[in-house]
Enzyme design. Structure first.
Site, mmCIF file in Angstrom:
data_model
loop_
_atom_site.group_PDB
_atom_site.id
_atom_site.type_symbol
_atom_site.label_atom_id
_atom_site.label_comp_id
_atom_site.label_asym_id
_atom_site.label_seq_id
_atom_site.Cartn_x
_atom_site.Cartn_y
_atom_site.Cartn_z
ATOM 1 N N ARG A 1 13.071 -23.589 -5.075
ATOM 2 C CA ARG A 1 12.947 -24.801 -4.263
ATOM 3 C C ARG A 1 13.771 -25.900 -4.923
ATOM 4 O O ARG A 1 14.024 -25.880 -6.134
ATOM 5 C CB ARG A 1 11.492 -25.248 -4.165
ATOM 6 C CG ARG A 1 10.568 -24.257 -3.447
ATOM 7 C CD ARG A 1 9.152 -24.818 -3.368
ATOM 8 N NE ARG A 1 8.263 -23.940 -2.627
ATOM 9 C CZ ARG A 1 7.485 -23.012 -3.180
ATOM 10 N NH1 ARG A 1 7.505 -22.845 -4.506
ATOM 11 N NH2 ARG A 1 6.692 -22.266 -2.443
ATOM 12 N N LYS B 1 4.987 -24.878 -6.503
ATOM 13 C CA LYS B 1 4.168 -25.626 -5.563
ATOM 14 C C LYS B 1 2.685 -25.302 -5.768
ATOM 15 O O LYS B 1 2.298 -24.146 -5.880
ATOM 16 C CB LYS B 1 4.592 -25.256 -4.136
ATOM 17 C CG LYS B 1 4.182 -26.245 -3.073
ATOM 18 C CD LYS B 1 4.857 -25.878 -1.757
ATOM 19 C CE LYS B 1 4.539 -26.886 -0.673
ATOM 20 N NZ LYS B 1 5.217 -26.551 0.593
ATOM 21 N N HIS C 1 17.346 -25.810 0.917
ATOM 22 C CA HIS C 1 16.323 -24.958 1.512
ATOM 23 C C HIS C 1 16.938 -23.851 2.364
ATOM 24 O O HIS C 1 16.386 -22.744 2.448
ATOM 25 C CB HIS C 1 15.354 -25.796 2.346
ATOM 26 C CG HIS C 1 13.950 -25.267 2.321
ATOM 27 N ND1 HIS C 1 13.214 -25.171 1.154
ATOM 28 C CD2 HIS C 1 13.150 -24.784 3.295
ATOM 29 C CE1 HIS C 1 12.024 -24.666 1.420
ATOM 30 N NE2 HIS C 1 11.965 -24.413 2.706
ATOM 31 N N ARG D 1 17.774 -21.150 0.054
ATOM 32 C CA ARG D 1 16.546 -20.418 -0.286
ATOM 33 C C ARG D 1 16.192 -19.434 0.829
ATOM 34 O O ARG D 1 15.826 -18.285 0.566
ATOM 35 C CB ARG D 1 15.417 -21.421 -0.523
ATOM 36 C CG ARG D 1 14.018 -20.815 -0.714
ATOM 37 C CD ARG D 1 13.045 -21.938 -1.055
ATOM 38 N NE ARG D 1 11.655 -21.607 -0.802
ATOM 39 C CZ ARG D 1 10.844 -20.977 -1.645
ATOM 40 N NH1 ARG D 1 11.312 -20.581 -2.818
ATOM 41 N NH2 ARG D 1 9.579 -20.748 -1.334
ATOM 42 N N HIS E 1 4.990 -17.976 -2.382
ATOM 43 C CA HIS E 1 4.147 -18.276 -1.230
ATOM 44 C C HIS E 1 2.702 -17.899 -1.521
ATOM 45 O O HIS E 1 2.419 -16.784 -1.958
ATOM 46 C CB HIS E 1 4.622 -17.501 0.006
ATOM 47 C CG HIS E 1 5.922 -17.974 0.543
ATOM 48 N ND1 HIS E 1 6.741 -17.203 1.351
ATOM 49 C CD2 HIS E 1 6.576 -19.165 0.401
ATOM 50 C CE1 HIS E 1 7.821 -17.885 1.665
ATOM 51 N NE2 HIS E 1 7.743 -19.071 1.104
ATOM 52 N N TYR F 1 10.135 -14.244 7.661
ATOM 53 C CA TYR F 1 11.454 -13.654 7.446
ATOM 54 C C TYR F 1 11.593 -12.302 8.134
ATOM 55 O O TYR F 1 12.703 -11.871 8.401
ATOM 56 C CB TYR F 1 11.732 -13.537 5.943
ATOM 57 C CG TYR F 1 11.860 -14.884 5.297
ATOM 58 C CD1 TYR F 1 12.984 -15.681 5.504
ATOM 59 C CD2 TYR F 1 10.825 -15.403 4.526
ATOM 60 C CE1 TYR F 1 13.089 -16.938 4.945
ATOM 61 C CE2 TYR F 1 10.922 -16.657 3.958
ATOM 62 C CZ TYR F 1 12.051 -17.422 4.169
ATOM 63 O OH TYR F 1 12.140 -18.671 3.623
#
Length: 294
Positions: free
Chosen positions: A136, A160, A225, A228, A251, A260
Site C-alpha cells: 500500500r 492496515k 493503488h 497494487r 486483507h 480479483y
C-alpha cells in the site's frame, strides 16, 4: 477507542474525524445529542453524494453512536436512522502486462542517462516494490531505512489495522532498493526520506502520474493503488493461490481478495469473445448444407 481498541490506521482515523466533524457542523455542533429526526435530515443532506461516500459516512456515525451507548453517554442509539445505501463493489482498476512493460521501459531509459540522477534510482525502487510486492502507498513510503535486507527475500510488515504479514521481495526489487539506499546518508531513518520525515503519499501519487505520462499511458490510469491491483491481478492470472494472495495483500477478509477473481473472469470472458474461433459469429453449416446462425 478507534485507535486503542480497534487498532485503526491513521488514514482511517482521519476519515472518521472528517466525517464526524462535517456531520457535527451540519447539526450545529449537536452531534452527540442528535435525534432520529436530525439523522434523517442529515441523510437527506447526503443525497447528492455517491453511494460509497454515504455508506462510509453512515458507518462512521453508526460506530460513533454505538460507542456513546456502550459508554453510557446516551440511553439510546439513533444510528438506525442513518441511510444504508449499500455499496456495489466495483472491479478494481488495473493495468495490462504491456502497460507495466511501458512503465519499466521508461524507468530503464532514465537509468541509462549519464550522469545518473539518484531520484531515478528512487523511482525504480518505488515501482519495483509497488508492482513486485503489492505494498500500500502508506506502507511503502513509511518503510524504515533497513526494512529490506539484501539477503532476505521478504519483510515483516505491520499494515492496515496493525496486522502483521510477510511480504515477498523479489530479487529485482532488492537490487533496486540496494542501489537507491547506497545514495542515502547513513543518518537517514527512512528508506524514502523527504525533509525531516519520509516521502508523502501525495508526492508518491505525483511521481506515478508523471511516470505514466512519460510512458505514454494516460496519467489517470496509473496510481500506487492501481499498481497494487496489477500485482494481485497478474499473480492470480499466473495461477497464484487465493489464500496466499490474501496473505500477501494483508486483507483481513478473503472476500476482499475475491474481487480479483472477478477481474480474472472478466478477462477470460473477453478472451472468449475476441479470440475464440466462433467469436466472429460465422454461420454454422446446417444439415442441408446451407448456413445458419452460429
Amino acid at each position: 477507542m478507534m485507535a486503542a481498541e480497534a487498532g485503526s490506521a491513521k488514514n482511517t482515523l482521519a476519515a472518521y474525524r472528517s466525517d464526524l466533524t462535517l456531520a457535527s457542523d451540519f447539526l450545529d455542533r449537536r452531534l452527540g445529542a442528535a435525534s432520529v429526526a436530525d439523522l434523517s435530515r442529515l441523510g437527506e443532506h447526503w443525497l447528492a453524494l455517491s453511494r460509497s461516500s454515504v455508506a462510509r459516512k453512515s458507518a462512521a456515525l453508526r460506530r460513533f453512536f454505538a460507542f456513546l451507548a456502550d459508554e453510557g453517554l446516551r440511553a439510546d442509539d439513533p444510528g438506525s436512522a442513518l441511510p444504508r445505501p449499500g455499496t456495489a463493489r466495483a472491479l478494481p482498476k488495473t493495468l495490462e502486462h504491456a502497460d507495466v512493460d511501458r512503465l519499466f521501459a521508461a524507468i530503464a531509459t532514465r537509468l541509462a542517462r549519464d550522469p545518473l540522477d539518484p531520484n531515478d534510482l528512487r523511482l525504480a525502487a518505488l515501482v519495483e516494490l509497488l508492482y513486485g510486492s503489492g505494498l500500500r502507498a502508506t506502507e511503502l513510503v513509511s518503510l524504515p531505512r533497513n526494512a529490506i535486507a539484501p539477503d532476505r527475500p521478504y519483510l515483516i510488515l505491520r499494515g492496515k489495522g496493525g496486522r502483521e504479514r510477510l511480504v515477498p521481495i523479489s530479487d529485482r526489487a532488492r537490487a533496486a532498493v540496494a542501489a537507491w539506499r547506497d545514495t542515502l546518508a547513513q543518518d537517514r531513518a527512512w528508506l524514502f526520506p523527504s525533509g525531516k520525515a519520509h516521502l508523502s503519499r501525495v508526492r508518491l501519487y505525483q511521481l506515478m502520474k508523471a511516470l505514466a505520462a512519460e510512458a505514454g499511458i494516460p496519467p489517470e490510469r496509473v496510481s500506487p493503488h492501481v499498481l497494487r491491483h496489477a500485482f494481485a491481478t497478474h499473480l492470480l492470472e499466473g495461477g497464484a493461490d487465493l489464500r496466499a494472495l490474501q496473505s500477501m495483500l494483508g486483507h483481513a477478509d478473503i472476500a476482499t481478495t475475491e474481487i480479483y477473481t472477478h477481474v480474472d473472469s472478466a478477462r477470460l470472458v473477453e478472451l472468449v469473445n475476441t479470440r475464440h474461433p466462433l467469436s466472429d459469429a460465422q454461420r454454422m453449416p446446417r444439415v442441408d448444407g446451407t448456413k445458419g446462425e452460429a
